[in-house]
Write a protein that holds these residues in place. Structure first.
Motif, PDB file in Angstrom:
ATOM      1  N   TRP A 127     108.037  84.174 106.853  1.00 26.17           N
ATOM      2  CA  TRP A 127     108.535  84.191 108.234  1.00 26.17           C
ATOM      3  C   TRP A 127     109.712  83.232 108.363  1.00 26.17           C
ATOM      4  CZ3 TRP A 127     108.173  79.796 111.414  1.00 26.17           C
ATOM      5  CH2 TRP A 127     108.567  79.982 112.756  1.00 26.17           C
ATOM      6  N   LEU A 128     109.571  82.032 107.762  1.00 22.06           N
ATOM      7  CA  LEU A 128     110.638  81.038 107.842  1.00 22.06           C
ATOM      8  C   LEU A 128     111.924  81.568 107.204  1.00 22.06           C
ATOM      9  CD1 LEU A 128     111.300  78.108 108.667  1.00 22.06           C
ATOM     10  CD2 LEU A 128     110.692  77.434 106.359  1.00 22.06           C
ATOM     11  N   VAL A 131     113.487  84.149 109.458  1.00 21.15           N
ATOM     12  CA  VAL A 131     114.116  83.528 110.624  1.00 21.15           C
ATOM     13  C   VAL A 131     115.473  82.949 110.248  1.00 21.15           C
ATOM     14  CG1 VAL A 131     113.971  81.540 112.160  1.00 21.15           C
ATOM     15  CG2 VAL A 131     112.007  83.045 111.897  1.00 21.15           C
ATOM     16  N   LEU A 132     115.502  82.193 109.133  1.00 17.62           N
ATOM     17  CA  LEU A 132     116.770  81.557 108.747  1.00 17.62           C
ATOM     18  C   LEU A 132     117.825  82.592 108.382  1.00 17.62           C
ATOM     19  CD1 LEU A 132     115.468  78.497 106.752  1.00 17.62           C
ATOM     20  CD2 LEU A 132     116.616  78.495 108.954  1.00 17.62           C
ATOM     21  N   ASP A 133     117.383  83.719 107.800  1.00 23.12           N
ATOM     22  CA  ASP A 133     118.346  84.759 107.453  1.00 23.12           C
ATOM     23  C   ASP A 133     118.882  85.481 108.686  1.00 23.12           C
ATOM     24  OD1 ASP A 133     118.194  84.242 104.807  1.00 23.12           O
ATOM     25  OD2 ASP A 133     116.746  85.816 104.342  1.00 23.12           O
ATOM     26  N   SER A 134     118.155  85.402 109.809  1.00 24.52           N
ATOM     27  CA  SER A 134     118.560  86.186 110.983  1.00 24.52           C
ATOM     28  C   SER A 134     119.429  85.413 111.960  1.00 24.52           C
ATOM     29  CB  SER A 134     117.333  86.696 111.742  1.00 24.52           C
ATOM     30  OG  SER A 134     116.414  87.263 110.866  1.00 24.52           O
ATOM     31  N   ILE A 135     119.613  84.116 111.724  1.00 24.77           N
ATOM     32  CA  ILE A 135     120.491  83.359 112.631  1.00 24.77           C
ATOM     33  C   ILE A 135     121.930  83.532 112.140  1.00 24.77           C
ATOM     34  CG2 ILE A 135     121.037  81.089 113.565  1.00 24.77           C
ATOM     35  CD1 ILE A 135     118.196  80.274 113.080  1.00 24.77           C
ATOM     36  N   PRO A 136     122.840  83.961 113.026  1.00 22.90           N
ATOM     37  CA  PRO A 136     124.233  84.110 112.592  1.00 22.90           C
ATOM     38  C   PRO A 136     124.748  82.811 111.964  1.00 22.90           C
ATOM     39  CG  PRO A 136     123.951  84.990 114.791  1.00 22.90           C
ATOM     40  CD  PRO A 136     122.659  84.353 114.421  1.00 22.90           C
ATOM     41  N   PHE A 137     125.324  82.933 110.748  1.00 24.40           N
ATOM     42  CA  PHE A 137     125.648  81.762 109.939  1.00 24.40           C
ATOM     43  C   PHE A 137     126.581  80.781 110.638  1.00 24.40           C
ATOM     44  CE2 PHE A 137     128.295  79.914 106.421  1.00 24.40           C
ATOM     45  CZ  PHE A 137     127.336  79.032 105.967  1.00 24.40           C
ATOM     46  N   TYR A 138     127.679  81.297 111.220  1.00 30.20           N
ATOM     47  CA  TYR A 138     128.656  80.379 111.808  1.00 30.20           C
ATOM     48  C   TYR A 138     128.079  79.642 113.012  1.00 30.20           C
ATOM     49  CZ  TYR A 138     131.806  82.864 108.766  1.00 30.20           C
ATOM     50  OH  TYR A 138     132.388  83.393 107.657  1.00 30.20           O
ATOM     51  N   LEU A 139     127.237  80.349 113.778  1.00 36.68           N
ATOM     52  CA  LEU A 139     126.588  79.707 114.910  1.00 36.68           C
ATOM     53  C   LEU A 139     125.675  78.594 114.446  1.00 36.68           C
ATOM     54  CD1 LEU A 139     125.531  82.534 117.333  1.00 36.68           C
ATOM     55  CD2 LEU A 139     127.102  80.670 117.684  1.00 36.68           C
TER      56      LEU A 139
ATOM     57  N   LEU B  17     109.376  86.776 114.568  1.00 34.65           N
ATOM     58  CA  LEU B  17     110.743  86.546 114.083  1.00 34.65           C
ATOM     59  C   LEU B  17     111.655  86.148 115.239  1.00 34.65           C
ATOM     60  CD1 LEU B  17     112.627  86.975 111.455  1.00 34.65           C
ATOM     61  CD2 LEU B  17     113.417  88.948 112.715  1.00 34.65           C
ATOM     62  N   VAL B  21     113.622  82.598 115.580  1.00 37.66           N
ATOM     63  CA  VAL B  21     115.078  82.492 115.687  1.00 37.66           C
ATOM     64  C   VAL B  21     115.478  81.808 116.986  1.00 37.66           C
ATOM     65  CG1 VAL B  21     117.211  83.802 115.906  1.00 37.66           C
ATOM     66  CG2 VAL B  21     115.526  84.490 114.236  1.00 37.66           C
ATOM     67  N   LEU B 251     124.573  91.471 111.033  1.00 31.22           N
ATOM     68  CA  LEU B 251     125.517  90.403 110.755  1.00 31.22           C
ATOM     69  C   LEU B 251     126.959  90.897 110.762  1.00 31.22           C
ATOM     70  CD1 LEU B 251     123.666  88.229 108.143  1.00 31.22           C
ATOM     71  CD2 LEU B 251     124.009  87.815 110.555  1.00 31.22           C
ATOM     72  N   SER B 255     128.754  88.097 112.769  1.00 32.56           N
ATOM     73  CA  SER B 255     129.495  87.159 111.923  1.00 32.56           C
ATOM     74  C   SER B 255     130.720  87.779 111.281  1.00 32.56           C
ATOM     75  CB  SER B 255     128.594  86.629 110.817  1.00 32.56           C
ATOM     76  OG  SER B 255     127.502  85.980 111.355  1.00 32.56           O
ATOM     77  N   ILE B 277     131.387  78.747 120.721  1.00 33.01           N
ATOM     78  CA  ILE B 277     131.074  77.646 119.805  1.00 33.01           C
ATOM     79  C   ILE B 277     131.988  76.467 120.108  1.00 33.01           C
ATOM     80  CG2 ILE B 277     131.228  76.870 117.406  1.00 33.01           C
ATOM     81  CD1 ILE B 277     130.431  79.637 116.505  1.00 33.01           C
ATOM     82  N   THR B 292     121.059  89.066 118.282  1.00 31.83           N
ATOM     83  CA  THR B 292     121.085  89.266 116.830  1.00 31.83           C
ATOM     84  C   THR B 292     119.664  89.357 116.291  1.00 31.83           C
ATOM     85  OG1 THR B 292     122.971  87.799 116.831  1.00 31.83           O
ATOM     86  CG2 THR B 292     122.161  88.475 114.718  1.00 31.83           C
ATOM     87  N   PHE B 296     117.920  92.446 114.282  1.00 30.94           N
ATOM     88  CA  PHE B 296     117.261  92.362 112.975  1.00 30.94           C
ATOM     89  C   PHE B 296     115.905  93.052 112.984  1.00 30.94           C
ATOM     90  CE2 PHE B 296     120.187  89.234 111.187  1.00 30.94           C
ATOM     91  CZ  PHE B 296     120.198  89.689 109.889  1.00 30.94           C
TER      92      PHE B 296
END
Lengths: 291, 317
Positions: A127-128, A131-139, B17, B21, B251, B255, B277, B292, B296
């Protein structure tokens, strides 16, 4: 007689075979030479032997290529060559820190998750990762940069906390396979504690995956560093190819391309060499890989 | 009916999920995020004014209440007004999402279609010079930073120093012709960057499938090459292909277009996200992150349903 016999019967391990295979791989060896060359440059900069004048204003505005300024000078007269060389150190520093820590974290969490697959521990860890994969990277990076109050390591932390999931998933899959093998069963049977089984008996057998994964993470970290620095979320004090490209984005409209080209060419060389090195390493270390 | 039941169950199982997030991003962006109090106040504010603004922004509420508010906003898709422009966030998204889709869709489709075609070509001519050339070009393509490609293509195709065929930046689309001229350079850049990765991935999937025993057996039984290819190889490699395509959609929308849109000044989701941002515009950031996460979960559901369509052995349970 005996001496001959021991000389002929050499122990063949994954590593000795991989070493042999890699040393016969011409592209692999050439790319390794390139990577080592870049590494020497980075080392030279760290020790203060190279490019220590990167921030000095020396020449005029936008000077062309000359013997003193190999790549010319930028808008305020700084030596572009020095700046590009200095950025090699930044790239290596970010790449190494992120690749080593992210791979180590991924290895530990992946091993635990794989060993306990099917239990709630695995569920929570999966799950962790999701979750980390689903957060937009730049944000995510921007949020961490802010939360860490603009610390120079915010970018590193952000990359480590998102890049470990890739290694972790791979290790998890491999550990699930290894877990069912006889030697693990035997270790269970003679009462070896679970944590010892995971970290002494199973995890070392995934080293070849981790090594390749570390090189892939290294490349990803360098590429992200450049984009983040360009966006103003990465390197703050110091120099980076991303900052040079950010500078150059105004210059190219005025027809001055040296800054852009210097940063691009050096970065391309490093990333390309590392990609090829990573491929050769994978060919040498993964006996199952079909190419 | 089975699919509907399955979808509902799957959507519910996506709730953890979404909670994860939103929780992590809430803690990072809102709780540790920029404090907007003093930006909204004049000079030398009185304590009463400060307190009033803090109430207005909801800062006086405890953590749990504020997080619950966020979840309620996400459930009703009502994120209030943007801090920096005052525009309603849902209106802002309704205006920018179509632009982003129009901008990224051609590059995304072309990048994947061309990637699969090149991969097929390389896999078919495996270990000949065709394969080697394609794969070497893929590694070169992978090694050029997205940033360099964007700026380089802008110089080559859009500036007066290069060919000057397309507008340098911006997005003023009134006709289909405008659309093509504005979307051309960003599309070329996206395709260029995606192609290396896609080709390599699809080729390795195809090659792995080609070396399976059942393919060799089919070949030995004299199955004609085209049938062998479609039925025994391509159909079996569809699962990793679908997974890759569908999971890159969320993404790509957020992104992937952030860099392009902020560089070319195109008013899409990526651009407003970047602006949010930079200015710490929390309502917009909350909306983007929450949506987002939902995308997913939907992508996960979509892949599961498509697996079923591709492989009858997979049951939706």
């Amino acid at each position: 007689m005996n001496a001959v016999a021991t000389a002929v019967v050499r122990r063949e391990s994954l590593w000795s075979k991989a070493f042999y295979k890699f040393s016969r791989d011409r592209t692999g060896m050439i790319s390794l030479v390139f990577v080592l060359f870049y590494m020497l440059i980075a080392l030279g900069v760290t020790l203060g032997w190279l490019a220590s004048d990167w921030s000095d204003v020396q020449g005029g505005k936008w000077e062309g290529m000359s013997m003193t300024y190999w790549f010319g000078t930028n808008m305020i007269g700084q030596d572009i060559f020095s700046r590009a060389i200095y950025s090699t150190k930044t790239a290596f520093e970010v790449g190494l820190v992120v690749a080593l820590i992210a791979t180590a974290v991924g290895a530990v969490i992946g091993a635990i998750s794989g060993f306990f697959s099917g239990s709630w521990i695995d569920e929570v860890l999966l799950w962790l990762m999701g979750v980390l994969d689903s957060i937009p990277f730049y944000l995510f990076v921007a949020a961490i940069v802010f939360a860490m109050q603009e610390s120079p390591y915010a970018m590193h932390v952000a990359m480590i906390s998102t890049f470990w999931t890739g290694s972790s998933r791979l290790v998890r899959g491999e550990v699930i396979k290894l877990r069912g093998l006889e030697y693990v069963e035997a270790a269970h049977a003679i009462g070896v504690p679970e944590l010892t089984i995971i970290f002494r008996h199973i995890l070392p057998n995934t080293t070849h995956i981790l090594l390749v994964q570390a090189t892939i993470t290294f490349v990803a970290a360098i590429k992200s560093e450049v984009i983040l620095s360009f966006l103003g979320l990465g390197v703050k004090d110091g120099m980076s190819w991303g900052l040079m490209i950010a500078e150059s984005s105004q210059e190219v409209m005025a027809g001055f391309f040296n800054n852009f080209l210097a940063a691009s060419v050096l970065m391309f060389g490093l990333v390309m060499a590392f990609n090829m090195f990573s491929d050769a390493l994978q060919d040498a270390l993964d006996p199952r890989k079909v190419s | 009916m089975e699919i509907l039941q399955y979808s509902i169950r799957k959507l519910f199982s996506g709730i953890p999920l979404i909670l994860g997030v939103t929780f992590i991003s809430f803690v990072l962006m809102v709780y540790f995020g920029p404090d907007k109090t003093y930006e909204l106040l004049g000079k030398n504010p009185t304590p009463e004014e400060i307190a009033e603004v803090r109430v207005q922004l909801g800062y006086d509420q405890p953590f749990v209440v504020r997080y619950a508010d966020y979840l309620r906003e996400l459930a009703t898709l009502d994120f209030g007004n943007s801090d920096s422009t005052g525009e309603r966030v849902d209106a802002l998204l309704a205006r920018t999402i179509p632009v982003s889709l129009a901008l990224t869709a051609p590059g995304f489709v072309l990048g994947n279609v061309l990637g699969i075609l090149l991969a097929l070509f390389a896999a078919y001519y495996r270990s000949t010079w065709v394969d080697k050339t394609i794969m070497a070009s893929a590694v070169i393509g992978m090694s050029i930073s997205f940033l360099i490609v964007i700026i380089g293509f802008q110089i080559i195709f859009a500036s007066s120093y290069g060919l000057g065929w397309f507008p340098v930046r911006g997005w003023s689309v009134n006709s289909i012709g405008d659309y093509f001229s504005y979307v051309a350079v960003p599309t070329m850049a996206t395709v260029f960057v995606a192609l290396g990765y896609n080709t390599r991935f699809y080729r390795s999937v195809l090659v792995e499938e080609m070396t399976r025993d059942h393919v060799r057996t089919a070949k030995a039984f004299g199955v004609p090459p085209t049938k062998l290819f479609y039925k025994n190889i391509l159909k079996n490699s569809l699962i990793p292909i679908i997974t890759r395509i569908v999971f890159s959609i969320p993404l790509v929308i957020i992104s992937g277009s952030l860099l392009i849109e902020s560089y070319f000044g195109i008013p899409g989701v990526g651009k407003i996200t970047y602006d949010a941002i930079v200015s710490g515009d929390q309502p917009v950031l909350k909306a983007v992150v929450g949506l987002t996460a939902i995308l997913f979960v939907l992508a996960q559901l979509l892949t599961d349903i498509m697996y079923r369509a591709v492989d009858p052995r997979i049951t939706l349970k």
